[in-house]
Design an enzyme around this catalytic site. Structure first.
Site, PDB file in Angstrom:
ATOM      1  CG  HIS A 125      -1.879  -1.046   1.412  1.00 46.89           C
ATOM      2  ND1 HIS A 125      -1.969  -1.815   2.548  1.00 46.89           N
ATOM      3  CD2 HIS A 125      -2.853  -1.511   0.575  1.00 46.89           C
ATOM      4  CE1 HIS A 125      -2.966  -2.679   2.428  1.00 46.89           C
ATOM      5  NE2 HIS A 125      -3.514  -2.533   1.236  1.00 46.89           N
ATOM      6  CE  LYS A 180     -12.999  -6.428   2.727  1.00 50.95           C
ATOM      7  NZ  LYS A 180     -11.929  -5.779   2.000  1.00 50.95           N
ATOM      8  NE  ARG A 212      -3.051  -7.251  -4.237  1.00 53.71           N
ATOM      9  CZ  ARG A 212      -3.696  -7.423  -3.111  1.00 53.71           C
ATOM     10  NH1 ARG A 212      -3.031  -7.728  -2.014  1.00 53.71           N
ATOM     11  NH2 ARG A 212      -5.011  -7.319  -3.050  1.00 53.71           N
ATOM     12  CB  SER A 244      -4.028  -6.529   4.864  1.00 51.38           C
ATOM     13  OG  SER A 244      -3.717  -5.266   4.352  1.00 51.38           O
TER      14      SER A 244
HETATM   15  P1  ADP Z   1      -9.877  -3.589   0.019  1.00 47.38           P
HETATM   16  O1  ADP Z   1     -10.543  -4.182   1.199  1.00 47.38           O
HETATM   17  O2  ADP Z   1     -10.621  -2.435  -0.578  1.00 47.38           O
HETATM   18  O3  ADP Z   1      -9.405  -4.570  -1.035  1.00 47.38           O
HETATM   19  P2  ADP Z   1      -7.142  -3.345   0.850  1.00 47.38           P
HETATM   20  O4  ADP Z   1      -6.692  -2.547   2.026  1.00 47.38           O
HETATM   21  O5  ADP Z   1      -6.958  -4.822   0.926  1.00 47.38           O
HETATM   22  O6  ADP Z   1      -8.625  -2.901   0.633  1.00 47.38           O
HETATM   23  O7  ADP Z   1      -6.421  -2.821  -0.457  1.00 47.38           O
HETATM   24  C1  ADP Z   1      -6.563  -1.499  -0.918  1.00 47.38           C
HETATM   25  C2  ADP Z   1      -6.015  -1.399  -2.310  1.00 47.38           C
HETATM   26  O8  ADP Z   1      -4.621  -1.691  -2.301  1.00 47.38           O
HETATM   27  C3  ADP Z   1      -6.609  -2.355  -3.325  1.00 47.38           C
HETATM   28  O9  ADP Z   1      -6.703  -1.682  -4.561  1.00 47.38           O
HETATM   29  C4  ADP Z   1      -5.597  -3.473  -3.408  1.00 47.38           C
HETATM   30  O10 ADP Z   1      -5.645  -4.131  -4.668  1.00 47.38           O
HETATM   31  C5  ADP Z   1      -4.324  -2.686  -3.259  1.00 47.38           C
HETATM   32  N1  ADP Z   1      -3.202  -3.465  -2.733  1.00 47.38           N
HETATM   33  C6  ADP Z   1      -3.190  -4.261  -1.649  1.00 47.38           C
HETATM   34  N2  ADP Z   1      -1.988  -4.830  -1.455  1.00 47.38           N
HETATM   35  C7  ADP Z   1      -1.193  -4.381  -2.485  1.00 47.38           C
HETATM   36  C8  ADP Z   1       0.149  -4.626  -2.891  1.00 47.38           C
HETATM   37  N3  ADP Z   1       0.924  -5.487  -2.228  1.00 47.38           N
HETATM   38  N4  ADP Z   1       0.618  -3.997  -3.990  1.00 47.38           N
HETATM   39  C9  ADP Z   1      -0.196  -3.161  -4.666  1.00 47.38           C
HETATM   40  N5  ADP Z   1      -1.473  -2.903  -4.362  1.00 47.38           N
HETATM   41  C10 ADP Z   1      -1.982  -3.502  -3.286  1.00 47.38           C
END
Ligand code: ADP
Length: 157
Positions: A17, A41, A90, A128
Site C-alpha cells: 500500500h 469484514k 496485483r 494484509s
Molecule cells: P480492500 O478491502 O478495498 O481490497 P485493501 O486494504 O486490501 O482494501 O487494499 C486497498 C487497495 O490496495 C486495493 O486496490 C488493493 O488491490 C491494493 N493493494 C493491496 N496490497 C497491495 C500490494 N501489495 N501492492 C499493490 N497494491 C496492493
C-alpha cells in the site's frame, strides 16, 4: 489542485500500500487515503487503529491526508470533491473484482475515474491478510510493514 483518493481497508497498511501511495503522491498534488470502516469484514484492527497506523507512516508528508469513511465510496468522493480513484492491481483475481467495482462506481457517479497501478514486483504477492496470518502465528513481518505497524501487530498477538 488534483486530488486522488486511494480507498481500502488497510487492516493493516502494508509496504505494498505504501508503495502505491508514494507513487500516486508523485503524480497528484494530494492523495487522500480513505480508510473504509468495512463493518462486514470483521477487521483485526478498529477503524481508529487503522487510521492511526496510516497517519503514523505518512506523518512527515503533508500532501498525503488520511481520512476514515463509512457508507458508499462515491458519496465520500463527492464530499471530498475528488473524482479520481487509485487502486492496486496485483493479480487477475484483483482485476476481475476491480473491473466490477469500477463499473458500479461509474453507474453511481458517472464522472468518476478509476486508475489502476501495478504493484512493485517486491510486493506483488503481499496482502494484509497474509501479514495478519504470519504475525498472529509469531512470524517476523518487519520486511512487509512499517515498524510502527509491526509493533501494533505484536501487541495484538
Ligand atoms: P480492500 O478491502 O478495498 O481490497 P485493501 O486494504 O486490501 O482494501 O487494499 C486497498 C487497495 O490496495 C486495493 O486496490 C488493493 O488491490 C491494493 N493493494 C493491496 N496490497 C497491495 C500490494 N501489495 N501492492 C499493490 N497494491 C496492493
Amino acid at each position: 489542485m488534483k486530488t486522488v483518493i486511494y480507498p481500502g481497508t488497510f487492516d493493516p497498511i502494508t509496504n505494498g500500500h505504501v508503495d502505491i501511495i508514494q507513487r500516486a503522491s508523485k503524480m497528484f498534488n494530494q492523495v487522500i487515503v480513505a480508510v473504509a470502516e468495512s463493518p462486514r469484514k470483521n477487521t483485526l484492527f478498529t477503524l481508529d487503529e487503522r487510521i492511526d497506523m496510516v497517519r503514523e507512516v505518512f506523518k512527515s508528508q503533508p500532501n498525503i491526508v488520511v481520512k476514515g469513511f463509512s457508507g458508499l465510496l462515491v458519496d465520500f468522493a463527492k464530499a471530498e470533491n475528488a473524482n479520481i480513484l487509485i487502486r492496486g492491481l496485483r493479480t487477475t483475481i484483483d482485476f476481475e473484482y476491480e473491473l466490477g467495482l469500477s463499473t458500479m462506481y461509474q453507474k453511481l457517479m458517472p464522472e468518476i475515474e478509476s486508475l489502476f497501478l501495478p504493484p512493485n514486483e517486491k510486493y506483488a504477492f503481499l496482502s494484509s491478510t497474509i501479514v495478519r496470518e504470519v504475525a498472529l502465528h509469531g512470524g517476523d513481518v518487519t520486511e512487509f510493514v512499517h515498524s510502527y505497524v509491526a509493533n501494533r501487530l505484536i501487541n495484538k498477538g
